[in-house]
Design a protein around this motif. Structure first.
Motif, mmCIF file in Angstrom:
data_model
loop_
_atom_site.group_PDB
_atom_site.id
_atom_site.type_symbol
_atom_site.label_atom_id
_atom_site.label_comp_id
_atom_site.label_asym_id
_atom_site.label_seq_id
_atom_site.Cartn_x
_atom_site.Cartn_y
_atom_site.Cartn_z
ATOM 1 N N VAL A 131 0.850 -1.191 0.000
ATOM 2 C CA VAL A 131 0.000 0.000 0.000
ATOM 3 C C VAL A 131 0.887 1.242 0.000
ATOM 4 C CG1 VAL A 131 -1.778 1.313 1.202
ATOM 5 C CG2 VAL A 131 -1.843 -1.188 1.262
ATOM 6 N N THR A 132 0.595 2.144 -0.919
ATOM 7 C CA THR A 132 1.250 3.452 -0.963
ATOM 8 C C THR A 132 0.231 4.524 -0.623
ATOM 9 O OG1 THR A 132 2.885 2.805 -2.631
ATOM 10 C CG2 THR A 132 2.418 5.152 -2.416
ATOM 11 N N VAL A 133 0.514 5.271 0.425
ATOM 12 C CA VAL A 133 -0.313 6.426 0.781
ATOM 13 C C VAL A 133 0.376 7.669 0.228
ATOM 14 C CG1 VAL A 133 -1.227 7.822 2.673
ATOM 15 C CG2 VAL A 133 -1.235 5.322 2.855
ATOM 16 N N LEU A 134 -0.255 8.328 -0.711
ATOM 17 C CA LEU A 134 0.327 9.553 -1.260
ATOM 18 C C LEU A 134 0.279 10.660 -0.209
ATOM 19 C CD1 LEU A 134 -1.172 9.639 -4.873
ATOM 20 C CD2 LEU A 134 1.080 8.802 -4.150
ATOM 21 N N PRO A 135 1.320 11.471 -0.110
ATOM 22 C CA PRO A 135 1.324 12.571 0.869
ATOM 23 C C PRO A 135 0.184 13.545 0.612
ATOM 24 C CG PRO A 135 3.537 12.148 0.031
ATOM 25 C CD PRO A 135 2.606 11.348 -0.821
ATOM 26 N N PHE A 136 -0.285 14.197 1.674
ATOM 27 C CA PHE A 136 -1.449 15.081 1.549
ATOM 28 C C PHE A 136 -1.185 16.264 0.630
ATOM 29 C CE2 PHE A 136 0.857 17.066 5.066
ATOM 30 C CZ PHE A 136 0.730 18.417 4.792
ATOM 31 N N ASP A 137 0.092 16.642 0.427
ATOM 32 C CA ASP A 137 0.418 17.774 -0.445
ATOM 33 C C ASP A 137 0.765 17.326 -1.861
ATOM 34 O OD1 ASP A 137 2.781 16.538 0.253
ATOM 35 O OD2 ASP A 137 3.791 18.344 0.982
#
Length: 631
Positions: free
Chosen positions: A352-358
């Protein structure tokens, strides 16, 4: 006296079972009081259906009767066995959680190396590197991985057309190890995904031959290193629905199986060369069902291709959706990615890759990367989300949604195959046209705010400053478009920003709130929300109670447009007079919040120009207002 069951806790056993018909009668009663007429009088719950893309309807209640006999059998299957709907492995992710894979797109080796090491020291378990093109030069891959223990941390490459050169660099580093590299990495070859991104069909045959050769060479020496990434993100980012994303990935996987078997590999070995990448969205149930359906569909493809039990499983990499990320109010992206990560984990993704909020603002800073990796850490270690295999299994809703998605995706996959395969479907425009048709329908829902975007189309914050980030490398383009949910509203906000920069103030609209707060607050709140979504600042004078004082307050507001906000009863008594007063005070346009109903002609005659209401086309209204305001 009632005798309690042995455990003493089965309180429901003391009461008669509620029937489906009793529930329906209660639903019908509530709808009748609310003035809502069901589409089907014999099924009052038909008024509560939610429409999803791909022709799927979500019901308000599901029972075992909503599943076909075959779907019921699948719900009772053991995890880790074909068709793998419940999990790709018998142990699921219980043995430590999913692989936390962080994405790196920084174009310089020194900065990439610094960030990779920081991630690996703080919870990340594998690395996803974007190379080539405008990104990190392939030749600098060894520098970017300096100090990384490659026997412990898997590496997934994403080098576009330069995948062969990038693979050569990584394999040379692996050759220097005393033992085997960490399992779970990928060389990232995806010629069809590259064509989808760039529209360049000319090099496709050579790229496919190179990828197949790389897989054949690596099958014996690097058996746990995947050669291909069947990336569904190019289709997701072009507006594909979940079923379209699945169908395109199946078609790409089948094309690569044909390449590999033609190059001499058996079907099971060929299947082991593939990893599949899917988007995880903030619709957690749809994400869960998508990943479960993907495993079932691929197991069917592998089975009919001749693979045995060992070769029909699908390795999945889930990435939080770039389409759902917003530039405005980016902090909300933390919530979106958390929900998406929950869906990916519950759905059984291996990585799983969580993209950064920015993400939408440019290259992420250290804080954004820390929050991204800690999202998985909290869900695995504190929420124990990986402690149960397929926790959504047995939910009649999830089981039904999985089954419906699988059938819709299979139909789209068959259509692609009838067109000659994915390469031909991309070249002919079939894929692009179908994705564009679906996205146009979704754009309409976004414009009408039937699909709300928190912080953008709903509850925007005009005073929040933009995030300043270093620009990310320009990704490859020229093929399928890249869409974003917030694009239309972002364009409106950009026009407002331009007006602020040029004149020192945002465009304004005056809210003429008539009557007491109890009579106008609902429509005032609606209007504030609507206008701020377009970057238009609402101005209100709550003490204005008569036409003259309303007109005076408008003249002092600096606005050129006014909007009446009140209850229907107050509109009936005062709207015409107040609209005329606002016109006399110089209002160039007068709006009214609420549906006009039978009063439409009278209100138009009194000076009201337009009506704004829930369900209306917010983008069209706001764009027209900005046009009138000269922006």
């Amino acid at each position: 006296m009632t005798v309690l069951p042995d455990d003493g806790l089965s309180l429901a056993a003391d009461f008669p079972d509620a029937t489906h018909e009793q529930w329906r009668q209660l639903v019908a009663g509530v709808l009748h009081k609310s003035g809502i007429t069901p589409r089907d009088a014999s099924a009052p719950e038909s008024a509560l259906l939610t429409q999803l893309p791909d022709g799927i309807e979500v019901r308000p209640l599901y029972t075992a009767d909503d599943l076909s006999p075959s779907a019921r059998r699948r719900a009772a299957e053991r995890p880790g066995f074909a068709p793998y709907t419940r999990a790709g492995r018998p142990e699921g992710n219980v043995d430590g959680g999913w692989d936390v894979r962080q994405r790196h797109t920084r174009p310089d080796a020194e900065g990439t190396n610094r960030e990779v090491l920081a991630d690996l020291e703080n919870g990340v378990s594998s690395v996803w590197l974007t190379l080539g093109g405008n990104g990190l030069p392939v030749a600098e891959l060894p520098a970017a991985l300096r100090g990384v223990y490659l026997d412990l941390a898997p590496v997934a490459l994403d080098a576009g057309a330069e995948f062969e050169a990038a693979a050569g660099q990584l394999l040379r580093l692996y050759g220097e190890l005393e033992g085997p590299p960490a399992p779970g990495g990928s060389l990232g070859a995806d010629p069809l995904g590259l064509v989808a991104r760039t529209g360049e069909h000319g090099p496709l045959a050579a790229l496919r031959a190179a990828a197949a050769g790389l897989a054949v060479d690596g099958a014996a020496r690097w058996p746990q290193l995947r050669t291909y990434t069947v990336d569904a993100l190019p289709y997701h980012e072009a507006g594909a629905s979940a079923a379209q994303e699945l169908g395109c990935s199946l078609a790409a996987g089948v094309a690569y199986l044909r390449d590999l078997t033609a190059a001499g590999l058996d079907v099971e070995t060929a299947c082991a060369r593939l990893e599949f990448r899917y988007a995880a969205t903030a619709d957690q149930f749809l994400t869960i069902a998508t990943l479960r359906a993907a495993r079932r569909l691929w197991a069917r493809v592998a089975q009919v291709s001749g693979a045995g039990q060992r070769g029909t499983g699908q390795r999945q990499h889930a990435v939080t959706s770039p389409v759902m990320m917003t530039r405005r109010d980016p902090w909300v992206n933390m919530l979106r990615t958390t929900v998406a990560c929950v869906g990916a984990g519950v759905g059984g993704a291996d990585s799983v890759t969580v993209l950064p909020f920015d993400h939408a603002a440019g290259l992420p800073d250290a804080f954004a990367r820390r929050i991204a990796r800690n999202t998985s850490t909290v869900l695995v270690q504190e929420s124990h989300l990986a402690g149960v295999i397929d926790p959504a299994g047995g939910s009649w809703y999830v089981e039904r949604l999985t089954d419906e998605l699988a059938h819709a995706a299979w139909a789209w996959f068959q259509e692609i195959e009838r067109a000659g395969g994915l390469a031909e479907a991309l070249a002919s425009g079939l894929v692009g046209e179908r994705l564009a048709e679906g996205w146009a329908r979704r754009e309409e829902a976004l414009a009408h705010r039937r699909e709300p975007i928190t912080g953008v189309s709903e509850f925007p914050n005009l005073g929040e400053p933009d995030l300043e980030r270093e620009a990310a490398p320009e990704p490859p383009g020229g093929g399928l478009p890249r869409v974003r949910r917030d694009a239309a509203f972002e364009a409106l906000r950009a026009r407002s920003d331009a007006g602020l920069a040029a004149g020192g103030a945002r465009p304004r609209v005056f809210l003429a709130a008539l009557g007491p707060a109890a009579a106008n607050s609902a429509r005032v709140s609606f209007a504030v929300n609507l206008f701020q979504a377009g970057g238009i600042e609402p101005v209100r004078e709550p003490e204005s109670v008569d036409p003259a004082s309303v007109a005076a307050a408008f003249a002092a507001s600096g606005a050129s447009v006014a909007c009446l906000c009140a209850s229907d009863e107050w509109y009936e008594r005062e709207a015409a007079e107040v609209a005329a007063a606002l016109r006399s005070a110089g209002a160039e346009q007068v709006l009214l919040a609420g549906r006009p109903g039978e009063r439409r002609d009278a209100l138009l005659a009194a000076g009201v120009d337009e009506f704004v209401f829930a369900g209306g086309d917010a983008v069209a209204v706001l764009s027209s207002l900005l046009d009138r305001m000269g922006l």
